[in-house]
Design a protein around this motif. Structure first.
Motif, PDB file in Angstrom:
ATOM      1  N   LEU A  73      64.652  66.980  42.224  1.00 27.74           N
ATOM      2  CA  LEU A  73      65.869  66.310  42.669  1.00 27.74           C
ATOM      3  C   LEU A  73      67.108  67.185  42.502  1.00 27.74           C
ATOM      4  N   SER A  74      67.058  68.137  41.582  1.00 28.89           N
ATOM      5  CA  SER A  74      68.191  69.054  41.417  1.00 28.89           C
ATOM      6  C   SER A  74      68.405  69.872  42.679  1.00 28.89           C
ATOM      7  N   VAL A  75      67.324  70.069  43.422  1.00 32.61           N
ATOM      8  CA  VAL A  75      67.389  70.829  44.669  1.00 32.61           C
ATOM      9  C   VAL A  75      67.445  69.897  45.879  1.00 32.61           C
ATOM     10  N   SER A  76      66.674  68.806  45.820  1.00 34.26           N
ATOM     11  CA  SER A  76      66.553  67.885  46.966  1.00 34.26           C
ATOM     12  C   SER A  76      66.787  66.455  46.513  1.00 34.26           C
ATOM     13  N   GLY A  77      68.041  66.103  46.333  1.00 36.49           N
ATOM     14  CA  GLY A  77      68.379  64.765  45.862  1.00 36.49           C
ATOM     15  C   GLY A  77      67.928  63.667  46.790  1.00 36.49           C
ATOM     16  N   HIS A  78      67.753  63.997  48.075  1.00 26.96           N
ATOM     17  CA  HIS A  78      67.351  62.981  49.060  1.00 26.96           C
ATOM     18  C   HIS A  78      65.942  62.450  48.818  1.00 26.96           C
ATOM     19  N   ALA A  79      65.169  63.141  47.963  1.00 29.02           N
ATOM     20  CA  ALA A  79      63.789  62.703  47.694  1.00 29.02           C
ATOM     21  C   ALA A  79      63.733  61.544  46.700  1.00 29.02           C
ATOM     22  N   PHE A  80      64.878  61.117  46.184  1.00 29.86           N
ATOM     23  CA  PHE A  80      64.902  60.060  45.172  1.00 29.86           C
ATOM     24  C   PHE A  80      64.235  58.789  45.668  1.00 29.86           C
ATOM     25  N   ASP A  81      64.573  58.357  46.881  1.00 26.77           N
ATOM     26  CA  ASP A  81      63.999  57.114  47.411  1.00 26.77           C
ATOM     27  C   ASP A  81      62.481  57.211  47.542  1.00 26.77           C
ATOM     28  N   ASP A  82      61.992  58.389  47.928  1.00 23.53           N
ATOM     29  CA  ASP A  82      60.544  58.569  48.035  1.00 23.53           C
ATOM     30  C   ASP A  82      59.869  58.371  46.679  1.00 23.53           C
ATOM     31  N   ILE A  83      60.467  58.957  45.640  1.00 24.74           N
ATOM     32  CA  ILE A  83      59.899  58.838  44.296  1.00 24.74           C
ATOM     33  C   ILE A  83      59.937  57.385  43.831  1.00 24.74           C
ATOM     34  N   ARG A  84      61.058  56.731  44.036  1.00 28.27           N
ATOM     35  CA  ARG A  84      61.217  55.335  43.589  1.00 28.27           C
ATOM     36  C   ARG A  84      60.233  54.408  44.292  1.00 28.27           C
ATOM     37  N   GLU A  85      60.045  54.622  45.586  1.00 27.08           N
ATOM     38  CA  GLU A  85      59.193  53.724  46.358  1.00 27.08           C
ATOM     39  C   GLU A  85      57.704  53.995  46.156  1.00 27.08           C
ATOM     40  N   ASN A  86      57.363  55.256  45.868  1.00 28.58           N
ATOM     41  CA  ASN A  86      55.943  55.626  45.878  1.00 28.58           C
ATOM     42  C   ASN A  86      55.338  55.904  44.513  1.00 28.58           C
ATOM     43  N   ASP A  87      56.158  55.968  43.479  1.00 25.86           N
ATOM     44  CA  ASP A  87      55.615  56.177  42.132  1.00 25.86           C
ATOM     45  C   ASP A  87      56.049  55.008  41.255  1.00 25.86           C
ATOM     46  N   GLU A  88      55.351  53.917  41.397  1.00 22.25           N
ATOM     47  CA  GLU A  88      55.717  52.691  40.698  1.00 22.25           C
ATOM     48  C   GLU A  88      55.616  52.849  39.185  1.00 22.25           C
ATOM     49  N   GLU A  89      54.616  53.578  38.734  1.00 23.12           N
ATOM     50  CA  GLU A  89      54.443  53.771  37.296  1.00 23.12           C
ATOM     51  C   GLU A  89      55.670  54.455  36.691  1.00 23.12           C
ATOM     52  N   PHE A  90      56.135  55.510  37.339  1.00 22.84           N
ATOM     53  CA  PHE A  90      57.283  56.235  36.810  1.00 22.84           C
ATOM     54  C   PHE A  90      58.554  55.401  36.928  1.00 22.84           C
ATOM     55  N   ALA A  91      58.724  54.716  38.042  1.00 21.00           N
ATOM     56  CA  ALA A  91      59.918  53.890  38.240  1.00 21.00           C
ATOM     57  C   ALA A  91      60.006  52.794  37.190  1.00 21.00           C
ATOM     58  N   ALA A  92      58.846  52.263  36.788  1.00 22.91           N
ATOM     59  CA  ALA A  92      58.833  51.184  35.793  1.00 22.91           C
ATOM     60  C   ALA A  92      58.999  51.703  34.371  1.00 22.91           C
ATOM     61  N   SER A  93      58.864  53.006  34.185  1.00 19.90           N
ATOM     62  CA  SER A  93      58.914  53.558  32.821  1.00 19.90           C
ATOM     63  C   SER A  93      60.322  53.647  32.262  1.00 19.90           C
ATOM     64  N   GLY A  94      61.334  53.586  33.107  1.00 22.36           N
ATOM     65  CA  GLY A  94      62.715  53.741  32.646  1.00 22.36           C
ATOM     66  C   GLY A  94      63.222  55.163  32.777  1.00 22.36           C
ATOM     67  N   HIS A  95      62.320  56.107  32.991  1.00 19.57           N
ATOM     68  CA  HIS A  95      62.744  57.500  33.111  1.00 19.57           C
ATOM     69  C   HIS A  95      63.479  57.767  34.418  1.00 19.57           C
ATOM     70  N   LEU A  96      63.093  57.066  35.481  1.00 19.66           N
ATOM     71  CA  LEU A  96      63.719  57.323  36.779  1.00 19.66           C
ATOM     72  C   LEU A  96      65.214  57.044  36.736  1.00 19.66           C
ATOM     73  N   ALA A  97      65.601  56.032  35.968  1.00 21.82           N
ATOM     74  CA  ALA A  97      67.018  55.683  35.885  1.00 21.82           C
ATOM     75  C   ALA A  97      67.842  56.826  35.290  1.00 21.82           C
ATOM     76  N   LYS A  98      67.205  57.662  34.464  1.00 23.28           N
ATOM     77  CA  LYS A  98      67.926  58.765  33.813  1.00 23.28           C
ATOM     78  C   LYS A  98      68.325  59.861  34.801  1.00 23.28           C
ATOM     79  N   ILE A  99      67.588  59.958  35.904  1.00 22.37           N
ATOM     80  CA  ILE A  99      67.854  61.049  36.834  1.00 22.37           C
ATOM     81  C   ILE A  99      68.286  60.558  38.215  1.00 22.37           C
ATOM     82  N   GLN A 100      68.565  59.270  38.343  1.00 24.60           N
ATOM     83  CA  GLN A 100      68.962  58.763  39.652  1.00 24.60           C
ATOM     84  C   GLN A 100      70.302  59.349  40.109  1.00 24.60           C
ATOM     85  N   TRP A 101      71.101  59.829  39.154  1.00 23.42           N
ATOM     86  CA  TRP A 101      72.394  60.428  39.509  1.00 23.42           C
ATOM     87  C   TRP A 101      72.231  61.678  40.373  1.00 23.42           C
ATOM     88  N   LEU A 102      71.045  62.289  40.323  1.00 21.55           N
ATOM     89  CA  LEU A 102      70.830  63.521  41.072  1.00 21.55           C
ATOM     90  C   LEU A 102      70.784  63.304  42.577  1.00 21.55           C
TER      91      LEU A 102
END
Length: 596
Positions: free
Chosen positions: A235-264
């Protein structure tokens, strides 16, 4: 004791070991990079009994398995991840992760009549001759049942030929794959060396790959920490990929870690775009005061430094410290403040930072200094900036820099960052450095040399204008509005006894200037174009740039560390010009360093 063991293992056993977590594949949550044609070719090789290369595993101590239990030993697959993922996809029907982190199926088809493998297409799906998805064949249906159904759909098929082909297809599960198991007592550097030597392709595997593999063995927590590192870098290079990660990696999105890097997803700064090697090093320095990959793996494995034995009770705390370090590292305010510090030191573009290692340690130092409540933000900023530039000046981040880093952190803890920095400055940045060593460092044709980039940073820091420019400054030119100009033009030097690139491309012969000024100077030596400028300041008739005041011209030359005798310079006294300018550049860097 043997460093490794070689054995032959059936494909079905490899897949069973992966399914039960006896073999961990750290890459499972990363995009699958093989083309479907490569998966097809792998099946064809196994069908025909061709070799498919060795898998290489490395034992991990204290790994978390499914259900939370801890395994005494788990094999981490460090080479062959794409092959095993392809086997899982084609034979077991398991989905792979796509480029957008979505789950997708790869269906490989087989034609028993032609003994041909292919990626499933609509035409194949409509054909009765093809086994549309071989994973369905391997799913448990008996060969007799399968053959009966096949002949019902293809009554004219040659039964003997089809039966032989289907038997060979079934034999893929029993095909033997070579597995090289590396001993668990090997250090990371030895593992890396073995990997390179036995891998026929000679593909380099960095020590950071082993750290990432180790991180991923710690159950769901470990997998998500690894993803945090991967996604932060991506995401530091391609911030536009955030939605892909959020929509397709449910385990990571539910872990709370995704919220830490959503600013990217909204940030576009290119100065700090770390790779996972950089993130691991920074987190290791912050969490463990360790810079070497092997040392970080030892910490995560629970190695007691006193007894040199594995103590599994140390593992949870090690992962907690590493996780906390990552949280500090990816925090928006920390990244932005650090980047602001580096930019305020004049390094406004990533192209100016030739050493990522210097940047990594500076960021780790900043994160560690944040816990020192006796330091103000201004004091932290000064220490970090000076340390960063000092590292570039002295080459402190080259060679066996990880050991140097660990020593530096220990001394910082003992003496304090400011006092220890002053000690280094006294010992390494004395008069001899500024007067002799630094000018010598500027004897270089490389615009990427640290000394020259620090010189440019000094120009940016003081707000210097471009060479012979009235208003546009160096910072604007670095950002894409100027040219790197030969003060004594290249063609003039080539025609007059300096045909070698290493001669006319000396960094002391470079200055940033506006493109129209560069064009106007052409191949004329300074003696001629400076005479035009002198007349320009008398008459006001513009010929080169827009400077019309003599005092402003003198100021501009001083801003760019140009010797006073520039009005007399030609190819004849070019060496004297270079020597004089190197001294001025070194003095400017010295003055700049003192102001940090």
């Amino acid at each position: 004791m043997a460093k490794y063991e070689v054995k032959q293992t059936a494909v079905s056993q490899v897949l069973a070991d992966v399914r039960s977590d006896k073999i961990a594949i750290p890459e499972l949550q990363r995009p699958f990079v093989w083309k479907t044609s490569q998966v097809r070719d792998l099946m064809d090789s196994l069908y025909n009994g061709y070799p498919v290369g060795y898998l290489i595993t490395w034992q991990s101590v204290g790994a978390k398995l499914k259900g939370g239990q801890v395994a005494a030993h788990q094999q981490i697959l460090i080479d062959g991840q794409q092959r095993v993922t392809a086997l899982r996809a084609a034979i077991a029907g398991q989905p792979v992760v796509g480029k957008r982190y979505e789950k997708r199926r790869i269906a490989i088809s087989f034609n028993p009549l032609t003994e041909e493998f292919a990626t499933r297409t609509p035409a194949i799906s409509n054909s009765s001759q093809w086994i549309h998805d071989i994973s369905e064949f391997f799913s448990g249906t008996s060969q007799l049942t399968f053959l009966r159904r096949y002949f019902e759909k293809n009554p004219d098929a040659d039964e003997r030929q089809v039966e032989a082909a289907v038997a060979r297809l079934a034999g893929i599960e029993h095909a033997q794959v070579g597995v090289i198991s590396l001993a668990d007592n090997l250090d990371v550097d030895t593992v890396a060396e073995i990997f390179v030597r036995i891998n026929a392709k000679g593909v380099p595997l960095s020590s950071a790959d082993f750290v990432m593999s180790k991180i991923a063995t710690y159950g769901d927590e470990g997998r998500n920490l690894r993803k945090l590192i991967d996604y932060f870098c991506h995401l530091s290079v391609s911030g536009h990929a955030f939605d892909d990660i959020r929509e397709n990696d449910e385990e990571f999105a539910a872990s709370g870690h995704l919220a830490k890097i959503q600013w990217l997803q909204q940030q576009s700064d290119e100065l700090f775009q770390p790779e996972y090697t950089d993130v691991i090093r920074i987190a290791g320095l912050v969490g463990f005061s360790r810079g070497k990959a092997g040392a970080i793996v030892s910490e995560l494995a629970g190695l007691d430094p006193a007894t040199r034995r594995i103590d599994e009770s140390r593992i949870p705390d090690a992962y907690a410290r590493f996780s906390h370090a990552l949280d500090q590292l990816v925090r928006k305010t920390h990244v932005e403040r650090f980047v602001m510090m580096i930019k305020s030191a004049g390094f406004i573009d990533s192209s100016m930072i030739g050493s990522k290692n210097a940047l990594n340690f500076a960021y780790a130092l900043y994160l560690r200094l944040r816990s020192n409540e006796q330091l103000s933000e201004g004091e932290r900023s000064q220490i970090v900036k000076r340390w960063f530039v000092m590292t570039l000046l002295t080459g402190r981040a080259v060679g066996s820099f990880e050991s140097t880093w660990e020593t530096d952190l220990r001394r910082i803890e003992e003496q304090g960052a400011a006092d220890y920095l002053r000690l280094i400055e006294t010992s390494e940045l004395g008069e001899g450095f500024w007067d002799v060593a630094l000018p010598q460092e500027l004897v270089s044709p490389s615009k990427r040399s640290p000394a020259f980039q620090i010189f440019l940073a000094a120009l940016v820091s003081k707000g210097a204008r471009g060479f012979l420019s009235k208003s546009i400054n160096v910072a604007q030119m670095i950002e894409g509005h100027g040219d790197m100009h030969h003060i004594v033009p290249k063609n003039h030097l080539v025609k007059n006894g300096y045909p070698k690139q290493g001669d006319y491309n000396q960094v002391a012969n470079f200055a940033l200037t506006e493109t129209p000024i560069n064009i106007a100077i052409k191949d004329y030596p300074p003696k001629e174009y400076m005479a035009w400028l002198a007349r320009q300041t008398e008459t006001g008739d513009l010929k080169i740039g827009e400077i019309t005041q003599y005092e402003d011209l003198k100021t501009n030359l001083t801003e760019n560390a140009i010797p006073e005798f520039i009005h007399e310079v030609t190819a004849e006294n070019y060496p004297e010009f270079l020597e004089a300018r190197r001294k001025l550049m070194a003095q400017m860097i010295r003055d700049y360093y003192r102001t940090l």
